[in-house]
Design a protein around this motif. Structure first.
Motif, PDB file in Angstrom:
ATOM      1  N   MET A   1       9.854 -16.006  11.168  1.00 37.81           N
ATOM      2  CA  MET A   1       9.183 -14.714  11.358  1.00 37.81           C
ATOM      3  C   MET A   1       9.744 -14.056  12.616  1.00 37.81           C
ATOM      4  SD  MET A   1       5.073 -13.864  11.582  1.00 37.81           S
ATOM      5  CE  MET A   1       4.733 -14.673  10.036  1.00 37.81           C
ATOM      6  N   ASN A   2      10.434 -12.908  12.468  1.00 34.34           N
ATOM      7  CA  ASN A   2      11.076 -12.255  13.600  1.00 34.34           C
ATOM      8  C   ASN A   2      10.064 -11.427  14.401  1.00 34.34           C
ATOM      9  OD1 ASN A   2      10.963  -9.494  12.353  1.00 34.34           O
ATOM     10  ND2 ASN A   2      12.314 -10.487  10.850  1.00 34.34           N
ATOM     11  N   HIS A   3      10.506 -10.989  15.582  1.00 38.17           N
ATOM     12  CA  HIS A   3       9.583 -10.271  16.468  1.00 38.17           C
ATOM     13  C   HIS A   3       9.190  -8.901  15.901  1.00 38.17           C
ATOM     14  CE1 HIS A   3      13.372  -8.322  17.640  1.00 38.17           C
ATOM     15  NE2 HIS A   3      12.630  -7.354  18.174  1.00 38.17           N
ATOM     16  N   GLU A   4      10.092  -8.271  15.135  1.00 33.99           N
ATOM     17  CA  GLU A   4       9.751  -6.979  14.537  1.00 33.99           C
ATOM     18  C   GLU A   4       8.621  -7.123  13.519  1.00 33.99           C
ATOM     19  OE1 GLU A   4      13.378  -5.419  12.958  1.00 33.99           O
ATOM     20  OE2 GLU A   4      13.791  -4.259  14.785  1.00 33.99           O
ATOM     21  N   LEU A   5       8.679  -8.193  12.711  1.00 28.85           N
ATOM     22  CA  LEU A   5       7.611  -8.447  11.746  1.00 28.85           C
ATOM     23  C   LEU A   5       6.297  -8.732  12.471  1.00 28.85           C
ATOM     24  CD1 LEU A   5       6.501  -8.857   8.940  1.00 28.85           C
ATOM     25  CD2 LEU A   5       7.424 -11.194   8.965  1.00 28.85           C
ATOM     26  N   PRO A 477       4.025   4.339   5.453  1.00 30.52           N
ATOM     27  CA  PRO A 477       5.120   3.730   6.226  1.00 30.52           C
ATOM     28  C   PRO A 477       4.967   2.229   6.435  1.00 30.52           C
ATOM     29  CG  PRO A 477       4.373   5.759   7.277  1.00 30.52           C
ATOM     30  CD  PRO A 477       3.400   5.444   6.193  1.00 30.52           C
ATOM     31  N   PHE A 478       3.714   1.706   6.375  1.00 29.19           N
ATOM     32  CA  PHE A 478       3.534   0.267   6.533  1.00 29.19           C
ATOM     33  C   PHE A 478       4.264  -0.502   5.434  1.00 29.19           C
ATOM     34  CE2 PHE A 478      -0.292   0.426   9.419  1.00 29.19           C
ATOM     35  CZ  PHE A 478       0.283  -0.381  10.399  1.00 29.19           C
ATOM     36  N   ALA A 479       4.212   0.020   4.203  1.00 31.55           N
ATOM     37  CA  ALA A 479       4.889  -0.662   3.103  1.00 31.55           C
ATOM     38  C   ALA A 479       6.382  -0.789   3.376  1.00 31.55           C
ATOM     39  CB  ALA A 479       4.637   0.090   1.800  1.00 31.55           C
ATOM     40  N   GLN A 480       6.981   0.304   3.846  1.00 27.35           N
ATOM     41  CA  GLN A 480       8.415   0.254   4.131  1.00 27.35           C
ATOM     42  C   GLN A 480       8.707  -0.618   5.340  1.00 27.35           C
ATOM     43  OE1 GLN A 480      10.442   3.889   3.828  1.00 27.35           O
ATOM     44  NE2 GLN A 480      12.371   3.089   4.625  1.00 27.35           N
ATOM     45  N   ALA A 481       7.833  -0.562   6.347  1.00 29.86           N
ATOM     46  CA  ALA A 481       8.040  -1.388   7.540  1.00 29.86           C
ATOM     47  C   ALA A 481       7.972  -2.872   7.192  1.00 29.86           C
ATOM     48  CB  ALA A 481       6.999  -1.030   8.601  1.00 29.86           C
ATOM     49  N   LEU A 482       7.003  -3.250   6.334  1.00 32.40           N
ATOM     50  CA  LEU A 482       6.896  -4.649   5.917  1.00 32.40           C
ATOM     51  C   LEU A 482       8.111  -5.057   5.083  1.00 32.40           C
ATOM     52  CD1 LEU A 482       3.093  -4.782   5.013  1.00 32.40           C
ATOM     53  CD2 LEU A 482       4.217  -6.001   6.882  1.00 32.40           C
ATOM     54  N   GLN A 483       8.574  -4.135   4.237  1.00 34.21           N
ATOM     55  CA  GLN A 483       9.756  -4.431   3.426  1.00 34.21           C
ATOM     56  C   GLN A 483      10.980  -4.615   4.313  1.00 34.21           C
ATOM     57  OE1 GLN A 483       9.767  -4.312  -0.238  1.00 34.21           O
ATOM     58  NE2 GLN A 483      11.665  -5.421   0.146  1.00 34.21           N
ATOM     59  N   PHE A 521     -13.137  -4.202   3.053  1.00 32.18           N
ATOM     60  CA  PHE A 521     -13.074  -3.896   4.482  1.00 32.18           C
ATOM     61  C   PHE A 521     -12.342  -2.597   4.795  1.00 32.18           C
ATOM     62  CE2 PHE A 521     -13.111  -8.524   3.866  1.00 32.18           C
ATOM     63  CZ  PHE A 521     -14.303  -8.842   4.494  1.00 32.18           C
ATOM     64  N   ILE A 522     -11.393  -2.215   3.953  1.00 31.49           N
ATOM     65  CA  ILE A 522     -10.687  -0.954   4.177  1.00 31.49           C
ATOM     66  C   ILE A 522     -10.720  -0.147   2.890  1.00 31.49           C
ATOM     67  CG2 ILE A 522      -9.204  -1.991   5.933  1.00 31.49           C
ATOM     68  CD1 ILE A 522      -6.921  -2.013   3.931  1.00 31.49           C
ATOM     69  N   SER A 523     -10.305   1.098   2.944  1.00 32.24           N
ATOM     70  CA  SER A 523     -10.382   1.975   1.772  1.00 32.24           C
ATOM     71  C   SER A 523      -9.500   1.443   0.649  1.00 32.24           C
ATOM     72  CB  SER A 523      -9.953   3.393   2.148  1.00 32.24           C
ATOM     73  OG  SER A 523      -8.546   3.488   2.208  1.00 32.24           O
ATOM     74  N   ASN A 524      -9.899   1.752  -0.593  1.00 34.51           N
ATOM     75  CA  ASN A 524      -9.106   1.276  -1.731  1.00 34.51           C
ATOM     76  C   ASN A 524      -7.720   1.903  -1.763  1.00 34.51           C
ATOM     77  OD1 ASN A 524      -9.906   3.852  -2.423  1.00 34.51           O
ATOM     78  ND2 ASN A 524     -10.807   3.286  -4.394  1.00 34.51           N
ATOM     79  N   THR A 525      -7.578   3.114  -1.186  1.00 33.41           N
ATOM     80  CA  THR A 525      -6.258   3.738  -1.119  1.00 33.41           C
ATOM     81  C   THR A 525      -5.331   2.955  -0.200  1.00 33.41           C
ATOM     82  OG1 THR A 525      -7.271   5.909  -1.466  1.00 33.41           O
ATOM     83  CG2 THR A 525      -5.035   5.871  -0.584  1.00 33.41           C
ATOM     84  N   ALA A 526      -5.832   2.613   0.984  1.00 33.00           N
ATOM     85  CA  ALA A 526      -5.032   1.820   1.916  1.00 33.00           C
ATOM     86  C   ALA A 526      -4.728   0.442   1.331  1.00 33.00           C
ATOM     87  CB  ALA A 526      -5.763   1.688   3.250  1.00 33.00           C
ATOM     88  N   THR A 527      -5.682  -0.126   0.611  1.00 34.14           N
ATOM     89  CA  THR A 527      -5.469  -1.424  -0.031  1.00 34.14           C
ATOM     90  C   THR A 527      -4.328  -1.347  -1.041  1.00 34.14           C
ATOM     91  OG1 THR A 527      -7.814  -1.974   0.226  1.00 34.14           O
ATOM     92  CG2 THR A 527      -6.562  -3.229  -1.388  1.00 34.14           C
ATOM     93  N   ALA A 528      -4.321  -0.288  -1.847  1.00 31.17           N
ATOM     94  CA  ALA A 528      -3.251  -0.136  -2.836  1.00 31.17           C
ATOM     95  C   ALA A 528      -1.898   0.035  -2.177  1.00 31.17           C
ATOM     96  CB  ALA A 528      -3.560   1.071  -3.736  1.00 31.17           C
ATOM     97  N   VAL A 529      -1.862   0.763  -1.063  1.00 32.08           N
ATOM     98  CA  VAL A 529      -0.595   0.948  -0.344  1.00 32.08           C
ATOM     99  C   VAL A 529      -0.036  -0.398   0.101  1.00 32.08           C
ATOM    100  CG1 VAL A 529       0.428   1.897   1.756  1.00 32.08           C
ATOM    101  CG2 VAL A 529      -1.126   3.292   0.402  1.00 32.08           C
ATOM    102  N   LEU A 530      -0.903  -1.294   0.554  1.00 31.03           N
ATOM    103  CA  LEU A 530      -0.456  -2.591   1.065  1.00 31.03           C
ATOM    104  C   LEU A 530      -0.099  -3.560  -0.057  1.00 31.03           C
ATOM    105  CD1 LEU A 530      -3.045  -3.127   3.954  1.00 31.03           C
ATOM    106  CD2 LEU A 530      -0.671  -2.395   4.159  1.00 31.03           C
ATOM    107  N   MET A 531      -0.892  -3.571  -1.143  1.00 31.94           N
ATOM    108  CA  MET A 531      -0.745  -4.598  -2.164  1.00 31.94           C
ATOM    109  C   MET A 531       0.253  -4.246  -3.259  1.00 31.94           C
ATOM    110  SD  MET A 531      -2.458  -7.172  -1.265  1.00 31.94           S
ATOM    111  CE  MET A 531      -2.238  -8.079  -2.800  1.00 31.94           C
ATOM    112  N   ALA A 532       0.496  -2.957  -3.521  1.00 33.74           N
ATOM    113  CA  ALA A 532       1.406  -2.579  -4.609  1.00 33.74           C
ATOM    114  C   ALA A 532       2.814  -3.144  -4.417  1.00 33.74           C
ATOM    115  CB  ALA A 532       1.438  -1.065  -4.766  1.00 33.74           C
ATOM    116  N   PRO A 533       3.434  -2.999  -3.241  1.00 35.20           N
ATOM    117  CA  PRO A 533       4.778  -3.571  -3.095  1.00 35.20           C
ATOM    118  C   PRO A 533       4.795  -5.094  -3.195  1.00 35.20           C
ATOM    119  CG  PRO A 533       3.969  -2.690  -1.003  1.00 35.20           C
ATOM    120  CD  PRO A 533       3.029  -2.230  -2.059  1.00 35.20           C
ATOM    121  N   VAL A 534       3.701  -5.747  -2.749  1.00 38.84           N
ATOM    122  CA  VAL A 534       3.626  -7.205  -2.867  1.00 38.84           C
ATOM    123  C   VAL A 534       3.589  -7.609  -4.340  1.00 38.84           C
ATOM    124  CG1 VAL A 534       2.201  -9.248  -2.399  1.00 38.84           C
ATOM    125  CG2 VAL A 534       2.492  -7.485  -0.641  1.00 38.84           C
ATOM    126  N   ALA A 535       2.791  -6.897  -5.131  1.00 35.23           N
ATOM    127  CA  ALA A 535       2.672  -7.213  -6.563  1.00 35.23           C
ATOM    128  C   ALA A 535       4.000  -7.011  -7.278  1.00 35.23           C
ATOM    129  CB  ALA A 535       1.588  -6.336  -7.184  1.00 35.23           C
TER     130      ALA A 535
END
Length: 609
Positions: A1-5, A477-483, A521-535
C-alpha cells in the motif's frame, strides 16, 4: 500500500466521518474534497472537476425539472385524488394502491418529492378510515425507495452506476434494464407490508388524534383562526392610506396582522397577498388576523380609520384559489429553535405570514412575534400557494407537513397537465428507443415543458436540488483517485481472495451487503460512486460480465430500509407515522434480506454472468 493510497483513504475516511456526523453539510464536504484532491497532487484540476461535465450530473438536474413540472401541473396531486377515490373504505386496497402509485410516480421523479406529496393524502385517508397513520407511512416510504429500482432515471445511484459502466468503455444500462427486478421487489414489498402492517400500529395510541388536519377549514379550526378573522375597510380619511405595511407596525402596536388585501377594480376584485411593501389605498378591504379574539379594537378601528365589514365565512375558504395555509414543523437539524417569530422574517424572506403556533398540541393565543420557538412547535403559515410550495425547498429548517386538500385545485399551471404528460412521454420514448443519449432526451423534455409553459425558468432553477449535484461531483473524483492509486485493485483482490471460490452468487450477495451497510452511514449516491468501480473491476477480475455486478450495486443503493436515517424518505415519515428507531429495524432489516435474496437470484437471469 503506497503513501498516495494511504492519503486517499485518509481523505475518504474523513469525508465519510463528516457525512455521518453531518457537520458540515454533505455538499460542503464534497466541495472540500474537490479542493483537497488537487492540493495533494493525486489528481490534477481537470480530473477533479470532470464531474461538472459528466452527462449523469446534467441528466439528474434535468430530471428534477421534469418532476417539478409534474407537480406544478397538478398531475402528482391528481394521482392522489385517484388513490382516494379508488381505495374506498378498504385499508388493504388503500395500502396496495398507495404503494403502487408512489412507486409508479417515483420511477420518473424524485422519490423524496413523491413521498412528500403522498404524506398528506395518506394521512387524510387514514383519518377517514379511522386507521393508524403508522400502518400507511412506512409502506409509503418503502414504495418510494423501491421506485428507485424501476427505471434508470428513478434515482441518482442508478445514473452513477450507468455512468461508471460508460466510463469503463461499456454500453451502460437501458431505461428499463432494472425494471424486471424492480417489479419483483415491488410485488414482494406490497405482500410483505400487508403481512407485517400489524407490527406498525403504535400501542395504546389514539389513532385519530395523531392525524394532522388536511383542509383549510380544519387547519383554521385547529389554530382558532375563525375567531380571530376580520374584514376591515380602509376609509377615505384613514391615516393608513398610501402607506406601506412595514411602516405602520400594526401587528406590534395593535395586534392586527394583515394577511391579504381585497382591492376593487373596474370589473373584478383583486386579492393581494400582504407583504411589507404593500401600499394601502382608500377603499381597500383588509383581511386581518387578530392577536386575540377578545382584544378590544373599537377604539383602534376609529383611530386607524377602519370600518368593520361582515364576514359570512372564513376568508381562507372564500379565497382558497389563491390564499393558502400550511402547517410547518421544525426538523431535527433546524437551527430555528430559540429564535423568535419576528427574527424568522417570514414575511420578508418567504412572503408568508405566521398566523398560528401550536405547542404540545395547544394553539397559543396573543401576539406571537416575540414568542421564542421550541423544537416541538408547529407553525401555521398563510400566503400564496406558490410561496408555500417554495417553502418546501427549505428542508433543513422547515418541513411543510400538512398541505390542505384545496392545494390540489390550485396547481399553478393545472391547465397545462396534458402538455406535461406529452413532454414526459416524449422523454421516455427517446430514452427507451435510444434515438438520442439519455441526457439529450431529458433536456428535450425540459425544453418541451418550458415551451408549453408547464414550468418557467425561475421555477426550473429552484427545482434543481443543487446539494445533490455538488455531492455527486465531489465524490466522483474519489473513484478515479482510488483507481489511480491502486485502491480499487486492492479491494477487488480482497473480495476475490475472500469469496473467489464461493461462486458468483456469493460475490453478488457480498457486494449487496457491503453497499447496503455503507448506505446506512452515507448517502446512497455517494455509496454508488464508491462501490460501482469496485463491482465492475471485481467482475473483470473474475472474467464475468460486469452488468450483474453493477446492477447489484444499484439495487442495494436503493435498499435503504433498515433505519429512519438511512434515507430522507424514511426521515420524512418518521414524525407522521410516530415511529421509533426500532420500528424501522424490526420491519426493514428482514425486508432488506429478502430483497437481497430476490436480487441475487433474479439479476443473473436478466444479465447472465
Amino acid at each position: 500500500m503506497n503513501h498516495e493510497l494511504l492519503l486517499v483513504l485518509a481523505l475518504l475516511f474523513t469525508a465519510i466521518t463528516l457525512f455521518v456526523i453531518n457537520k458540515p453539510r454533505m455538499d460542503v464536504v464534497a466541495l472540500l474534497v474537490i479542493v483537497a484532491l488537487p492540493l495533494t497532487g493525486i489528481l490534477d484540476i481537470s480530473h477533479t472537476l470532470a464531474g461538472f461535465s459528466d452527462p449523469s450530473v446534467v441528466l439528474i438536474a434535468a430530471l428534477f425539472v421534469i418532476g417539478d413540472g409534474l407537480v406544478r401541473t397538478g398531475i402528482a396531486y391528481r394521482l392522489g385524488d385517484w388513490l382516494v377515490a379508488r381505495a374506498g373504505s378498504s385499508e388493504t386496497r388503500l395500502l396496495v394502491l398507495l404503494m403502487l402509485a408512489a412507486a409508479a410516480l417515483g420511477s420518473v421523479m424524485s422519490s423524496t418529492g413523491v413521498v412528500a406529496i403522498f404524506i398528506p393524502v395518506a394521512l387524510g385517508v387514514a383519518a377517514r378510515l379511522k386507521i393508524a397513520p403508522a400502518r400507511l407511512m412506512m409502506p409509503l416510504a418503502f414504495a418510494g425507495l423501491i421506485s428507485g429500482m424501476l427505471t434508470l432515471v428513478a434515482t441518482a445511484p442508478n445514473l452513477v452506476v450507468h455512468s461508471e459502466l460508460r466510463r469503463a468503455g461499456l454500453d451502460g444500462f437501458g431505461f428499463f434494464s432494472l425494471t424486471p427486478v424492480g417489479l419483483a421487489v415491488l410485488v414482494l414489498g406490497v405482500v410483505y407490508m400487508l403481512l407485517t402492517r400489524h407490527w406498525l400500529t403504535p400501542q395504546g395510541s389514539d389513532e385519530a388524534a395523531s392525524v394532522p388536519r388536511l383542509t383549510l377549514s380544519d387547519l383554521a379550526t385547529a389554530y382558532a383562526l375563525n375567531e380571530r378573522e376580520r374584514r376591515l375597510k380602509v376609509r377615505a380619511d384613514s391615516p393608513l392610506a398610501r402607506q406601506a405595511l412595514n411602516e405602520l407596525e400594526l401587528r406590534k402596536q395593535y395586534g392586527i396582522n394583515v394577511i391579504a388585501v381585497e382591492r376593487q377594480r373596474r370589473f373584478r376584485t383583486l386579492l393581494l397577498i400582504a407583504t411589507g411593501d404593500t401600499l394601502l389605498e382608500p377603499g381597500d378591504v383588509l383581511l386581518v388576523d387578530l392577536a386575540s379574539p377578545t382584544i378590544g379594537l373599537i377604539g383602534a378601528y376609529q383611530e386607524l380609520g377602519l370600518e368593520p365589514l361582515p364576514l359570512p365565512s372564513s376568508y381562507y375558504s372564500l379565497h382558497a384559489h389563491s390564499l393558502g395555509l400550511a402547517e410547518v414543523a421544525l426538523p431535527p437539524e433546524s437551527k430555528l429553535p430559540g429564535k423568535t417569530i419576528q427574527e424568522l422574517g417570514f414575511r420578508s424572506r418567504h412572503k408568508l405570514n405566521v398566523v398560528g403556533l401550536r405547542r404540545y398540541g395547544e394553539a397559543l393565543d396573543g401576539v406571537l412575534v416575540d414568542e421564542k420557538l421550541k423544537a416541538s412547535d408547529m407553525l401555521l403559515v398563510a400566503g400564496e400557494w406558490k410561496a408555500i410550495h417554495q417553502l418546501q425547498g427549505q428542508s433543513r429548517d422547515f418541513l411543510v407537513l400538512s398541505l390542505p386538500a384545496e392545494v390540489d385545485e390550485v396547481a399553478p399551471t393545472a391547465r397545462k397537465a396534458p402538455y406535461a404528460l406529452l413532454s414526459l412521454a416524449v422523454m421516455i420514448f427517446l430514452m427507451v428507443s435510444g434515438l438520442v443519449p439519455n441526457v439529450m432526451a431529458a433536456l428535450i423534455g425540459c425544453l418541451l415543458m418550458g415551451a408549453f409553459r408547464c414550468i418557467d425558468l425561475d421555477s426550473a432553477y429552484r427545482a434543481i436540488h443543487w446539494p445533490t449535484l455538488i455531492l455527486i461531483v465531489g465524490m466522483l473524483p474519489f473513484a478515479q483517485a482510488l483507481q489511480q492509486t491502486g485502491g480499487i485493485d486492492l479491494a477487488v483482490k480482497g473480495l476475490v481472495a475472500l469469496l473467489g471460490n464461493a461462486g458468483p452468487y456469493a460475490m453478488l450477495a457480498c457486494l449487496f451487503i457491503v453497499t447496503a451497510l455503507i448506505g446506512l452511514f452515507i448517502s446512497n449516491t455517494a455509496t454508488a460512486v464508491l462501490m460501482a468501480p469496485v463491482a465492475i473491476a471485481t467482475a473483470q477480475q473474475l472474467g464475468m460480465s460486469p452488468y450483474p455486478f453493477a446492477m447489484i450495486v444499484a439495487l442495494a443503493a436503493s435498499a435503504a430500509f433498515m433505519t429512519p436515517i438511512s434515507s430522507p424518505v424514511n426521515t420524512l415519515v418518521l414524525g407522521p407515522g410516530q415511529y421509533r428507531f426500532g420500528d424501522f429495524v424490526k420491519v426493514g432489516v428482514p425486508f432488506t434480506l429478502l430483497v437481497m435474496f430476490v436480487s441475487v437470484f433474479l439479476v443473473p437471469l436478466v444479465f447472465p454472468l
